[in-house]
Design a protein around this motif. Structure first.
Motif, PDB file in Angstrom:
ATOM      1  N   ALA A 174       0.867  -1.259  -0.016  1.00  0.00           N
ATOM      2  CA  ALA A 174       0.143   0.061   0.105  1.00  0.00           C
ATOM      3  C   ALA A 174       1.054   1.265   0.012  1.00  0.00           C
ATOM      4  O   ALA A 174       1.856   1.367   0.667  1.00  0.00           O
ATOM      5  CB  ALA A 174      -0.977   0.031   1.347  1.00  0.00           C
TER       6      ALA A 174
ATOM      7  N   HIS B 211      -2.837  -3.584  -6.173  1.00  0.00           N
ATOM      8  CA  HIS B 211      -2.672  -2.619  -4.963  1.00  0.00           C
ATOM      9  C   HIS B 211      -3.034  -3.530  -3.725  1.00  0.00           C
ATOM     10  O   HIS B 211      -3.684  -4.554  -3.906  1.00  0.00           O
ATOM     11  CB  HIS B 211      -3.695  -1.663  -5.011  1.00  0.00           C
ATOM     12  N   SER B 212      -2.531  -3.116  -2.586  1.00  0.00           N
ATOM     13  CA  SER B 212      -2.931  -3.754  -1.401  1.00  0.00           C
ATOM     14  C   SER B 212      -3.764  -2.702  -0.387  1.00  0.00           C
ATOM     15  O   SER B 212      -3.317  -1.482  -0.551  1.00  0.00           O
ATOM     16  CB  SER B 212      -1.648  -4.236  -0.575  1.00  0.00           C
ATOM     17  N   ALA B 213      -4.481  -3.452   0.428  1.00  0.00           N
ATOM     18  CA  ALA B 213      -5.125  -2.330   1.382  1.00  0.00           C
ATOM     19  C   ALA B 213      -3.986  -1.975   2.495  1.00  0.00           C
ATOM     20  O   ALA B 213      -3.118  -2.515   2.869  1.00  0.00           O
ATOM     21  CB  ALA B 213      -6.462  -3.196   2.031  1.00  0.00           C
ATOM     22  N   PRO B 214      -4.371  -0.911   3.177  1.00  0.00           N
ATOM     23  CA  PRO B 214      -3.583  -0.518   4.239  1.00  0.00           C
ATOM     24  C   PRO B 214      -3.599  -1.489   5.555  1.00  0.00           C
ATOM     25  O   PRO B 214      -4.742  -2.363   5.486  1.00  0.00           O
ATOM     26  CB  PRO B 214      -4.284   0.906   4.711  1.00  0.00           C
ATOM     27  N   SER B 215      -2.801  -1.591   6.344  1.00  0.00           N
ATOM     28  CA  SER B 215      -2.760  -2.638   7.513  1.00  0.00           C
ATOM     29  C   SER B 215      -3.755  -2.253   8.255  1.00  0.00           C
ATOM     30  O   SER B 215      -4.032  -3.264   9.204  1.00  0.00           O
ATOM     31  CB  SER B 215      -1.252  -2.784   7.869  1.00  0.00           C
TER      32      SER B 215
END
Lengths: 274, 232
Positions: free
Chosen positions: A134, A228-232
């Protein structure tokens, strides 16, 4: 024409091997029957028609243009490029590549370009499609110009050095806009740019350096999204004012008061009954 | 004798009644269907017809190649849509300026330091575009006190939400779900989804406060869907 055909015959021979190898080394990510293929035209001044397995895929394909990603059934493809003004699929192809293996799940870009020596070539590149952390962006730089080794600079700093045709290098960087240029390797001699490049978060931006000394050098850009990756997580508070773990103070006070009252009543009740 | 008994009964009633009344009247931890179920629904796109894929693979064996679209590959400035600048939940008295935010150093969504402001996750969709536009803010701060989103824990299905962008255009939304979700099991991929029908997700903190971590155990997650009637 004869010498051209020979040259192209050689190119095609090399291509078949390179193409099969490059595309096979691809992790399967999409569904099990199709591959994602884009085509970039980076041979200056040479509009072409592109044929796949004898069927016309792209009509009047102009230099400096890119197809949107095509979803193709996995399999082997015979690719051929003819001059755009020739009668359909007649005569000798300008470039061809036989039995290019397109495995299921692959994501590739086939680039028609010039070699360092200025000969036309078809090179399939495998696009990276793994998840990007992210906030970050991936940038892949590909050298497909009739030029010797180059350095790529971002904000004046060399970020890729000594890149040669037809090779590539990838970096993961914070998303945003960078001011980039291309210089002859080890020098400050600017060959292309500078240009502002938008590096989209969670996407791969592929930057091609293409062209020739005669026709001029340019940049071409391809963006591959969806990595994309999600925020943690989502933070959000440090005071405890919204705490919902226990009874609020007034309720607790009411309970204590109530118990005290009941106690007092009970004591009086006990005394009076003696 | 009699007054003593009455006092005892009254006291007991108070001791039992106060917490009971508190428990009955406190806001429920959730309202509407569970957030995750709402976010997984894909059939509620009132104004967004399903997008046709750019190219369709023919069945294996078919000879026809997909149609090809071609575009200029020269570097171009990406069109920048005006970002959201204000969030309103009139029913709860919430009105807050919105700042575009990204990722904090620890990998979490970044939030404005000022608890009176709300962050919009700028790497995700704009409010109104396909996917979930995520707005989040601190519920409170030790020095600054309660934040702009403090009342969001009382949001109810049907509550109206308005987002105004930098160009002055508004998008209108209606709350469909509110839930308290433990941070460890927050469905991050669903919340930050960039595809699917347009939704608005408003997040703050809530649940029990954990003093040892100086933070809350849970997130309050509110999901809203577009108002389609077109009324002004």
């Amino acid at each position: 024409m004869n010498s051209t055909t020979r040259t192209i015959g050689r190119t095609a021979g090399v291509l078949t091997a390179a193409g099969a190898m490059a595309l096979v080394a691809t992790p399967a990510l999409a569904d099990s029957h199709t591959a994602t293929v884009s085509v970039l035209h980076a041979v200056p001044d040479l509009p072409v028609d592109v044929y796949a397995n004898g069927e016309r895929l792209i009509d009047d394909f102009q230099p400096g243009t890119l197809t949107d990603p095509l979803s193709l059934p996995a399999g082997d493809y015979d690719l051929a490029l003819y001059p755009a003004d020739a009668a359909d699929a007649s005569g000798e192809p300008l470039l061809s590549a036989m039995d290019v293996a397109v495995p299921a799940g692959a994501n590739a870009t086939v680039v028609a370009h010039l070699t360092e020596a200025g000969q036309p070539a078809l090179t399939p590149f495998v696009n990276e499609t793994g998840d990007i952390p992210a906030g970050q962006a991936r940038v892949t730089v590909r050298h497909v110009a009739a030029a010797p080794a180059v350095d790529v600079r971002a904000g004046g700093q060399v970020v890729v050095d000594g890149l040669t045709n037809p090779n590539e290098e990838s970096l993961t960087v914070p998303a945003g806009t960078v001011n980039a240029d291309v210089v002859l390797a080890g020098t400050d001699t600017v060959a292309i740019g500078p240009a502002d490049l938008t590096l989209t978060e969670g996407a791969t931006t592929v930057v091609y350096a293409w062209g020739s000394g005669d026709a001029g050098y340019e940049l071409a850009v391809q963006e591959i999204t969806g990595q994309h990756s999600a925020p943690s997580g989502v933070p959000g508070g440090s005071a405890g004012l919204a705490d919902e773990s226990g009874m609020p103070l007034p309720v607790g006070a009411a309970v204590v008061a109530g118990l005290a009252l009941a106690g007092a009543g009970a004591v009086r009740l006990a005394r009076s009954s003696r | 004798m009699r007054p003593a008994a009455a006092t005892a009964v009254l006291g007991l009633a108070l001791a039992v009644g106060a917490p009971t009344a508190w428990a009955v009247t406190r806001p429920e931890v959730a309202a509407g269907p569970p957030v995750q179920r709402v976010l997984e629904r894909t059939d509620v796109a009132p104004q967004a017809p399903p997008m046709a894929p750019t190219s369709q693979a023919p069945p294996p064996g078919a000879a026809t190649l997909p149609p090809v679209t071609v575009r200029d590959a020269a570097p171009s400035d990406a069109p920048v849509a005006p970002p959201p600048v204000r969030l309103d939940l009139p029913g709860l008295g919430v009105t807050a300026p919105v700042d575009p935010v990204g990722i904090a150093g620890d990998g979490q969504m970044e939030l404005p330091e000022d608890v009176d402001r709300v962050g919009w996750y700028r790497h995700g969709p704009q409010p109104g575009a396909d996917g979930n536009a995520v707005l989040a803010g601190h519920v409170d701060d030790r020095e600054q006190g309660p934040g702009a989103l403090f009342p969001v824990r009382d949001a109810e299905p049907g509550d109206e939400v308005t987002v105004t962008d930098a160009a002055g255009a508004t998008t209108r939304w209606r709350v469909v779900s509110r839930e308290l979700v433990q941070k460890q099991v927050l469905p991050l991929d669903e919340i930050f989804a960039r595809g699917g029908p347009p939704r608005l997700v408003v997040i703050t903190c809530g649940g029990p406060f954990l003093p040892e971590f100086s933070s809350y155990r849970d997130n309050v997650v509110v999901v809203a869907e577009p108002v389609v009637d077109g009324a002004p």
